[in-house]
Design a protein around this motif. Sequence first.
Motif, PDB file in Angstrom:
ATOM      1  N   UNK A 247      -5.727   7.159  -1.265  1.00 31.79           N
ATOM      2  CA  UNK A 247      -6.901   6.567  -0.640  1.00 31.79           C
ATOM      3  C   UNK A 247      -7.102   4.941  -0.437  1.00 31.79           C
ATOM      4  N   UNK A 248      -7.173   4.756   0.831  1.00 27.04           N
ATOM      5  CA  UNK A 248      -7.308   3.131   0.906  1.00 27.04           C
ATOM      6  C   UNK A 248      -8.466   2.447   0.920  1.00 27.04           C
ATOM      7  N   UNK A 249      -8.615   1.198   0.280  1.00 23.01           N
ATOM      8  CA  UNK A 249     -10.083   0.758   0.512  1.00 23.01           C
ATOM      9  C   UNK A 249     -10.328  -0.013   1.751  1.00 23.01           C
ATOM     10  N   UNK A 250     -11.633   0.107   2.238  1.00 15.42           N
ATOM     11  CA  UNK A 250     -11.845  -0.724   3.439  1.00 15.42           C
ATOM     12  C   UNK A 250     -11.354  -1.914   3.290  1.00 15.42           C
ATOM     13  N   UNK A 251     -10.686  -2.342   4.425  1.00 10.67           N
ATOM     14  CA  UNK A 251     -10.097  -3.739   4.619  1.00 10.67           C
ATOM     15  C   UNK A 251      -8.656  -3.812   4.367  1.00 10.67           C
ATOM     16  N   UNK A 252      -8.084  -2.785   3.919  1.00 10.58           N
ATOM     17  CA  UNK A 252      -6.681  -2.577   3.495  1.00 10.58           C
ATOM     18  C   UNK A 252      -5.646  -3.095   4.671  1.00 10.58           C
ATOM     19  N   UNK A 253      -4.678  -3.892   4.484  1.00 16.24           N
ATOM     20  CA  UNK A 253      -3.851  -4.241   5.663  1.00 16.24           C
ATOM     21  C   UNK A 253      -2.494  -3.552   5.639  1.00 16.24           C
ATOM     22  N   UNK A 254      -1.620  -3.722   6.544  1.00 20.58           N
ATOM     23  CA  UNK A 254      -0.294  -3.216   6.707  1.00 20.58           C
ATOM     24  C   UNK A 254       0.369  -3.025   5.377  1.00 20.58           C
ATOM     25  N   UNK A 255       0.457  -4.172   4.792  1.00 19.15           N
ATOM     26  CA  UNK A 255       1.329  -3.964   3.540  1.00 19.15           C
ATOM     27  C   UNK A 255       0.945  -3.074   2.179  1.00 19.15           C
ATOM     28  N   UNK A 256      -0.477  -2.833   2.212  1.00 17.93           N
ATOM     29  CA  UNK A 256      -0.967  -1.705   1.475  1.00 17.93           C
ATOM     30  C   UNK A 256      -0.875  -0.669   1.843  1.00 17.93           C
ATOM     31  N   UNK A 257      -1.088  -0.363   3.307  1.00 14.02           N
ATOM     32  CA  UNK A 257      -0.886   0.813   4.021  1.00 14.02           C
ATOM     33  C   UNK A 257       0.356   1.522   3.824  1.00 14.02           C
ATOM     34  N   UNK A 258       1.384   0.660   4.049  1.00 16.56           N
ATOM     35  CA  UNK A 258       2.818   1.036   3.857  1.00 16.56           C
ATOM     36  C   UNK A 258       3.269   1.426   2.671  1.00 16.56           C
ATOM     37  N   UNK A 259       2.657   0.735   1.577  1.00 13.86           N
ATOM     38  CA  UNK A 259       2.739   1.273   0.171  1.00 13.86           C
ATOM     39  C   UNK A 259       2.403   2.603  -0.193  1.00 13.86           C
ATOM     40  N   UNK A 260       1.356   3.049   0.788  1.00 14.83           N
ATOM     41  CA  UNK A 260       0.789   4.438   0.534  1.00 14.83           C
ATOM     42  C   UNK A 260       1.852   5.436   1.242  1.00 14.83           C
TER      43      UNK A 260
END
Length: 344
Positions: A247-260
């Motif tokens: 699950x991603x928090x609202x406002x997550x950026x590309x770096x956080x998405x790619x970590x997932x």
Amino acid sequence: MKIIFDERQLKHDPELYFRRGAFIPHPEQPQRAILLRDALLAAGHTRQMPADHGLDPIKAVHDPAYVDFLMSAWPAWVEATGTTVPAVPNYHTDRRNFRVPTGVIGRLGYYSTDTSCPIVEGTAEAIYWSAQTAIDAAERVRSGAEGHIYALCRPPGHHAVLDASWGFCFFNNAAVAAQHLRGRFGKVAVLDVDTHAGNGTQDIFHARGDVLYVSIHTDPSDYTPFFIGYADETGIGAGEGATRNLVLPVGAGAEEILARYDEALEVIRAFGAEALVVSLGLDMSQDDPLSLVGMTRAGFESGAAKIAGLGLPTVLVQEGGYLGPSLSDNAVAFLGAFDAARRA
């Protein structure tokens, strides 16, 4: 990369969607597929028409009565109501101790979860060929004819549950593709990178251990699909451990998405997947009208290369991605990067 697409998928053309107390223009428009098709062809990908594999592969994951209802709902609606206005349910059931009614108005409510899937004259043909697109792509991978392929499915599918439509989706194209791949591969993984949780795919495979479902999506606590897609949902029975919601928090950026993405790929490797279905949502884009996170073009390219690095036979199935300014550019970026990584 080969693209499977059939123009009959454009025949589902709803005008309005009842959302947050008001009617708005329906976001899931035929123009989505036209933009994606044209941009990908201009980028050098090649398009082919799907073969007709019939209803059996669809009924392999959906309640056959639900499938038959959708195939016949429009003429029954016209006969029952004497109108040709879109068929939108105004009765719903939670299924506990309820029966399937005989009339089309009652069945429309029984087989729907929300108001986002109006049935119009061309809906049955469009959803049929959207599913056939996914089946045909899966057949080409299953037979070994293709190592990876893209199914331009529209309407999308990952919200459709076992026996009901949900969130613009009627038939769950990714689930149908994964089940078809099971005809050859012992373990299949579905990786969902749409900004919304693929509640339908989770519903269909929740109690199965032969199909892994991993989803990267925005926190559903105040976001579609609301009721499912939480991190503590890991499967039941034989499927325990075969569902993972990242699950991603609202406002997550590309770096956080790619970590997932990295987390998801580790789960897929540990599962021992022999083939892969990607529910490709482009609606994580920072300028998508339905997005609450900030994926970038470069992020889509990086994510695609990471997935391609698994080296698995892969069916890419189009899910969300709406009429934002970068929709087609992001599709070109993702497919181009995936193709390049697999051919390197």
